[in-house]
Design a protein around this motif. Structure first.
Motif, mmCIF file in Angstrom:
data_model
loop_
_atom_site.group_PDB
_atom_site.id
_atom_site.type_symbol
_atom_site.label_atom_id
_atom_site.label_comp_id
_atom_site.label_asym_id
_atom_site.label_seq_id
_atom_site.Cartn_x
_atom_site.Cartn_y
_atom_site.Cartn_z
ATOM 1 N N PHE A 21 -7.356 17.155 -21.046
ATOM 2 C CA PHE A 21 -8.232 17.226 -21.958
ATOM 3 C C PHE A 21 -8.530 18.631 -22.610
ATOM 4 O O PHE A 21 -9.049 18.627 -23.657
ATOM 5 N N CYS A 22 -7.761 19.606 -22.090
ATOM 6 C CA CYS A 22 -7.603 20.933 -22.487
ATOM 7 C C CYS A 22 -6.552 20.912 -23.587
ATOM 8 O O CYS A 22 -6.719 21.871 -24.316
ATOM 9 N N THR A 23 -5.512 20.182 -23.418
ATOM 10 C CA THR A 23 -4.435 20.503 -24.136
ATOM 11 C C THR A 23 -4.310 19.494 -25.353
ATOM 12 O O THR A 23 -3.511 19.802 -26.428
ATOM 13 N N LYS A 24 -4.887 18.089 -25.344
ATOM 14 C CA LYS A 24 -4.650 17.282 -26.408
ATOM 15 C C LYS A 24 -5.726 17.299 -27.293
ATOM 16 O O LYS A 24 -6.871 17.730 -26.814
ATOM 17 N N VAL A 25 -5.529 17.437 -28.479
ATOM 18 C CA VAL A 25 -6.484 17.642 -29.408
ATOM 19 C C VAL A 25 -6.920 16.125 -30.452
ATOM 20 O O VAL A 25 -7.941 16.093 -30.898
ATOM 21 N N ASP A 26 -6.187 15.263 -30.060
ATOM 22 C CA ASP A 26 -6.534 13.788 -30.623
ATOM 23 C C ASP A 26 -7.222 12.837 -30.000
ATOM 24 O O ASP A 26 -6.852 11.727 -29.836
ATOM 25 N N ILE A 27 -8.095 13.159 -28.957
ATOM 26 C CA ILE A 27 -8.685 12.354 -28.188
ATOM 27 C C ILE A 27 -9.763 11.710 -28.617
ATOM 28 O O ILE A 27 -10.592 12.237 -29.310
ATOM 29 N N PRO A 28 -9.642 10.308 -28.770
ATOM 30 C CA PRO A 28 -10.658 9.576 -29.082
ATOM 31 C C PRO A 28 -12.052 9.889 -28.559
ATOM 32 O O PRO A 28 -12.184 10.053 -27.563
ATOM 33 N N GLU A 29 -13.145 9.756 -29.611
ATOM 34 C CA GLU A 29 -14.270 9.998 -29.354
ATOM 35 C C GLU A 29 -15.301 8.764 -29.657
ATOM 36 O O GLU A 29 -15.165 7.874 -30.447
ATOM 37 N N ARG B 28 0.915 -1.269 -0.144
ATOM 38 C CA ARG B 28 0.025 -0.091 0.049
ATOM 39 C C ARG B 28 0.901 1.236 0.062
ATOM 40 O O ARG B 28 0.370 2.336 0.453
ATOM 41 N N GLN B 29 1.897 1.102 -0.680
ATOM 42 C CA GLN B 29 2.707 2.321 -0.969
ATOM 43 C C GLN B 29 2.647 3.005 -2.103
ATOM 44 O O GLN B 29 2.666 2.118 -3.210
ATOM 45 N N VAL B 30 2.561 4.215 -2.271
ATOM 46 C CA VAL B 30 2.300 4.865 -3.559
ATOM 47 C C VAL B 30 3.351 4.749 -4.562
ATOM 48 O O VAL B 30 4.443 4.925 -4.377
ATOM 49 N N LYS B 31 3.116 4.183 -5.756
ATOM 50 C CA LYS B 31 4.337 3.781 -6.509
ATOM 51 C C LYS B 31 4.123 4.975 -7.955
ATOM 52 O O LYS B 31 5.082 5.352 -8.325
ATOM 53 N N SER B 32 3.066 5.391 -8.248
ATOM 54 C CA SER B 32 2.711 6.332 -9.240
ATOM 55 C C SER B 32 1.447 6.856 -9.038
ATOM 56 O O SER B 32 0.568 6.468 -8.111
ATOM 57 N N TYR B 33 1.291 8.339 -9.486
ATOM 58 C CA TYR B 33 -0.187 9.027 -9.326
ATOM 59 C C TYR B 33 -0.221 9.842 -10.479
ATOM 60 O O TYR B 33 0.808 10.439 -10.904
ATOM 61 N N THR B 34 -1.331 10.412 -10.580
ATOM 62 C CA THR B 34 -1.799 11.458 -11.282
ATOM 63 C C THR B 34 -2.906 12.389 -10.753
ATOM 64 O O THR B 34 -3.674 11.638 -10.167
ATOM 65 N N THR B 35 -2.549 13.667 -10.671
ATOM 66 C CA THR B 35 -3.690 14.606 -10.146
ATOM 67 C C THR B 35 -4.800 14.642 -10.886
ATOM 68 O O THR B 35 -4.801 14.624 -12.108
ATOM 69 N N VAL B 36 -6.030 15.089 -10.164
ATOM 70 C CA VAL B 36 -7.049 15.221 -10.915
ATOM 71 C C VAL B 36 -6.872 16.554 -11.937
ATOM 72 O O VAL B 36 -7.165 16.551 -13.147
ATOM 73 N N ASP B 37 -6.348 17.696 -11.414
ATOM 74 C CA ASP B 37 -5.825 18.580 -12.286
ATOM 75 C C ASP B 37 -5.068 18.397 -13.444
ATOM 76 O O ASP B 37 -5.427 19.062 -14.429
ATOM 77 N N GLU B 38 -4.005 17.393 -13.252
ATOM 78 C CA GLU B 38 -3.579 17.035 -14.449
ATOM 79 C C GLU B 38 -4.497 16.162 -15.276
ATOM 80 O O GLU B 38 -4.109 16.475 -16.706
#
Length: 62
Positions: A49-57, A34-44
């Motif tokens: 979604f604001c910077t990528k233009v090729d997000i599949p739909e 239960r030690q954190v190995k990696s993470y991504t913040t909700v802000d990231e």
């Protein structure tokens, strides 16, 4: 597992552990101790979604 977040539609798949990392909301990936190995913040995630233009739909009905 408490605090684990899962995909909400379709097959139930774990996305990661909900956590606060350095005071910010995040999705964390933990090892068996239960030690954190990696993470991504909700802000990231939101920034992606604001910077990528090729997000599949997809149009789904389940």
């Amino acid at each position: 597992m408490e605090g684990l977040t899962y995909a909400k539609h379709g097959q139930k798949k774990p996305l990661g552990q909900l956590a606060k990392i350095n005071g910010k909301r995040a999705v964390a990936f933990l090892d068996q101790d239960r030690q954190v190995k990696s993470y991504t913040t909700v802000d990231e995630i939101n920034d992606m979604f604001c910077t990528k233009v090729d997000i599949p739909e997809y149009d789904l009905d389940f």
